[in-house]
Design a protein around this motif. Structure first.
Motif, short mmCIF file in Angstrom:
data_model
loop_
_atom_site.label_atom_id
_atom_site.label_comp_id
_atom_site.label_asym_id
_atom_site.label_seq_id
_atom_site.Cartn_x
_atom_site.Cartn_y
_atom_site.Cartn_z
N GLY A 115 18.55 50.12 72.14
CA GLY A 115 17.76 49.00 71.64
C GLY A 115 18.50 47.68 71.78
N LEU A 116 19.81 47.72 71.52
CA LEU A 116 20.63 46.50 71.64
C LEU A 116 20.67 46.05 73.11
CD1 LEU A 116 22.60 44.36 70.52
CD2 LEU A 116 24.45 46.04 70.78
N ASP A 125 26.82 37.70 76.18
CA ASP A 125 25.82 36.95 75.44
C ASP A 125 26.45 35.97 74.46
OD1 ASP A 125 22.94 36.79 75.09
OD2 ASP A 125 23.31 37.47 73.02
N ASP A 136 18.44 46.56 75.32
CA ASP A 136 17.11 46.05 75.62
C ASP A 136 16.96 44.61 75.13
OD1 ASP A 136 14.45 46.35 76.58
OD2 ASP A 136 13.76 46.64 74.52
N GLN A 137 17.48 44.37 73.91
CA GLN A 137 17.43 43.04 73.32
C GLN A 137 18.22 42.03 74.18
OE1 GLN A 137 19.43 42.47 69.42
NE2 GLN A 137 17.78 43.76 68.68
N LEU A 138 19.37 42.48 74.69
CA LEU A 138 20.28 41.58 75.41
C LEU A 138 19.81 41.29 76.83
CD1 LEU A 138 23.63 43.21 74.27
CD2 LEU A 138 22.91 40.89 73.69
N TRP A 194 26.93 42.47 75.39
CA TRP A 194 27.02 41.82 74.07
C TRP A 194 28.01 40.66 74.13
CZ3 TRP A 194 31.01 41.17 70.50
CH2 TRP A 194 30.63 40.83 69.19
N GLY A 229 16.81 43.16 78.39
CA GLY A 229 15.52 43.75 78.71
C GLY A 229 15.64 45.01 79.55
#
Ligand code: ZN
Length: 237
Positions: free
Chosen positions: A180-181, A28, A183-185, A25, A187
């Motif tokens: 999920g977070l 990013d 995965d978003q950041l 996180w 994959g």
């Protein structure tokens, strides 16, 4: 307000699932990221060994991230285990205490960690500190609560005369949403990395690889992690 595109963040990084997600996180969002881990005589020193593997893995996932990862700090604070009678620092079974908290609770641990992190951040000219505290799917530790973190943020800023910002991106996420977070950041490459190399088990077990990662499968941390992974997989398309 900090401009996250030009500033450095210090991430509390134990090598567990939550702190690994926090590291991604921060990578990013911030221009540079340093990490801090603590050695305090915990039974699962294996968690600290996970850190190098996770950092290397994240560098491989995105070249942009590789360029952002800076120093990794480890502070020894053995005093914490000297004053704690807990299942994380002593060889005793995990059970619930009379106060309704599991005996994995190390009193004041996050307050100590964040205070040391702020002291190090001060020295390094950093004001953004990131931690994986969460009061959604948690064991009831009072030092993970949002109110606690906000109060400590105020105390640290006052006490060091610095405008610190404590970021807790997982505060309102359950364990499925934390996967999920990730995965978003980053994959599947990131969820796979975290599954394999992050360590959450209270007993420090790394024998068998389950679909949610390594661990005993029975302690409260493994149960939460397994449940979160299954819910994440059930909702992921
Ligand atoms: Zn376990």
């Amino acid at each position: 307000m900090t401009d996250t595109h030009t500033s450095t963040a210090l991430v509390l990084f134990s090598g567990g699932q939550d702190s690994a997600t926090c590291l991604a996180w921060a990578l990013d969002r911030f221009a540079r990221v340093e990490t801090i881990g603590f050695a305090y005589g915990q039974r699962h020193a294996v968690e600290l060994d996970s850190r190098a593997k996770l950092v290397d893995g994240m560098k491989a996932i995105k070249p942009d991230w590789a360029g952002k990862i800076g120093d990794s700090h480890t502070l020894d604070i053995p005093t914490l285990s000297a004053i704690s009678e807990t299942a994380l620092t002593r060889d005793v079974a995990i059970e619930m205490g009379e106060d309704g908290l599991p005996n994995t609770f190390v009193p004041g641990r996050n307050l100590v960690f964040l205070t040391f992190a702020a002291a190090l951040a001060y020295r390094r000219g950093i004001t953004d500190i990131v931690g994986g505290m969460c009061e959604t799917d948690y064991s009831g530790y009072p030092d993970c609560r949002d109110d606690t973190i906000k109060a400590l943020n105020g105390a640290l800023s006052l006490g060091m005369a610095k405008d610190f910002k404590l970021h807790t991106p997982l505060m309102w996420l359950d364990k499925a949403a934390t996967w999920g977070l990730a995965d978003q950041l980053g994959g599947e490459a990131l969820t796979d990395l975290i599954r394999e190399h992050s360590h959450t088990c209270y007993l420090g077990e790394r024998g068998a690889l389950h679909d949610w990662g390594y661990g005993c499968g029975k302690c409260p941390a493994c149960e939460l992690r397994a449940k979160g992974w299954q819910e994440f997989k059930a909702t992921a398309v």
